[in-house]
Design an enzyme around this catalytic site. Sequence first.
Site, PDB file in Angstrom:
ATOM      1  N   TYR A 156      65.238  84.143  41.830  1.00  0.00           N
ATOM      2  CA  TYR A 156      64.266  84.495  42.867  1.00  0.00           C
ATOM      3  C   TYR A 156      64.894  84.049  44.180  1.00  0.00           C
ATOM      4  O   TYR A 156      65.075  82.854  44.412  1.00  0.00           O
ATOM      5  CB  TYR A 156      62.952  83.757  42.608  1.00  0.00           C
ATOM      6  CG  TYR A 156      61.835  84.078  43.580  1.00  0.00           C
ATOM      7  CD1 TYR A 156      60.712  84.783  43.160  1.00  0.00           C
ATOM      8  CD2 TYR A 156      61.877  83.664  44.915  1.00  0.00           C
ATOM      9  CE1 TYR A 156      59.675  85.075  44.033  1.00  0.00           C
ATOM     10  CE2 TYR A 156      60.855  83.958  45.790  1.00  0.00           C
ATOM     11  CZ  TYR A 156      59.754  84.662  45.349  1.00  0.00           C
ATOM     12  OH  TYR A 156      58.729  84.950  46.217  1.00  0.00           O
ATOM     13  N   TYR A 193      62.148  77.406  47.916  1.00  0.00           N
ATOM     14  CA  TYR A 193      63.308  78.014  47.254  1.00  0.00           C
ATOM     15  C   TYR A 193      64.316  76.942  46.844  1.00  0.00           C
ATOM     16  O   TYR A 193      64.765  76.897  45.696  1.00  0.00           O
ATOM     17  CB  TYR A 193      63.952  79.034  48.188  1.00  0.00           C
ATOM     18  CG  TYR A 193      65.309  79.513  47.727  1.00  0.00           C
ATOM     19  CD1 TYR A 193      65.426  80.346  46.612  1.00  0.00           C
ATOM     20  CD2 TYR A 193      66.470  79.134  48.393  1.00  0.00           C
ATOM     21  CE1 TYR A 193      66.678  80.780  46.183  1.00  0.00           C
ATOM     22  CE2 TYR A 193      67.717  79.578  47.966  1.00  0.00           C
ATOM     23  CZ  TYR A 193      67.819  80.398  46.865  1.00  0.00           C
ATOM     24  OH  TYR A 193      69.050  80.824  46.436  1.00  0.00           O
ATOM     25  N   LYS A 231      65.483  75.846  42.981  1.00  0.00           N
ATOM     26  CA  LYS A 231      66.874  75.916  42.537  1.00  0.00           C
ATOM     27  C   LYS A 231      67.354  74.539  42.058  1.00  0.00           C
ATOM     28  O   LYS A 231      68.117  74.450  41.090  1.00  0.00           O
ATOM     29  CB  LYS A 231      67.766  76.445  43.656  1.00  0.00           C
ATOM     30  CG  LYS A 231      67.515  77.901  44.013  1.00  0.00           C
ATOM     31  CD  LYS A 231      67.822  78.853  42.855  1.00  0.00           C
ATOM     32  CE  LYS A 231      69.319  78.971  42.603  1.00  0.00           C
ATOM     33  NZ  LYS A 231      69.600  79.972  41.519  1.00  0.00           N
TER      34      LYS A 231
END
Length: 297
Positions: free
Chosen positions: A60, A124, A128
């Site tokens: 993503y 984000y 990750k």
Amino acid sequence: MKILLTGKTGQVGYELERSLQGLGEIIALERSQMDLADLDQVRDVIRAVKPSLIVNPAAYTAVDKAESEPELAMRINGDAPGVMAEEARRLGAAMIHYSTDYVFDGAKTTPYLETDPAGPINVYGATKLAGEQAIQAAGIPYLILRTSWVYGMRGNNFLRTILRLAQEREELRIVADQYGAPTWCRTIAGTTARIVAQSKGASDAQEWRQERSGIYHLTAQGQTTWYGFAQAVLENAALAKKPILTPITTQDYPLPAKRPIHSAMSCEKLMNEFCQLPDWKHALINCFRDTAILNME
């Protein structure tokens, strides 16, 4: 060796499917065949394929949208890699996974080392980092390759955005106080292939576990700003008319997700262990040359 490759239609996945040829039997899948948001499907596919190496560039990557979709971003970026690693452990397989400079907060003014503490400042980056940690916790042979500012002539990325806007506007206002390393997706894929080849096809799990497993930074060499990147793109682009570039600050261009101001990473560990990496300007020139050759053909 059987290699399971995710995200084959993405920027990096597309290049990986080509660069890994000859290193094993490649089973390359797109989202419709293996959706990382569906963890049961991820398990089922891996159990059906029974790979000896999982290469996972799928992710993503909508940095700003992740701020409003944290659960989905975490499922794809954090949970799915963990499931892959669990299944790899069952199979005695190895895993190559791609992460990001956005796991860092950007407060350091010199290039980040793999040993520097992570501190993501957006959703984000946090997702990750969760993926990295899940893979590390699985106890498998793995390589986590952190990269940055990925671009190419496919998909959504800064280079293609600049080329599009250059034909639509007379002026482009570009952030000039964030520093990083633009990295061609083919550099990532080609380097990965060299690593796999040097690692005896990645089938020797014991070698990886004892000598080469770990996190490595994989970016083009040197650094610039988004403004400097835009300048280089326009210098190399064959455009009839080029817009005026105006440098602005991060504060002038507010976005939902915060970005690290300094996210350049040192790649000395990877280059000492595996192979050299190109300067970012040289890689950009090669990207344009490759595109010109393809267009001529």
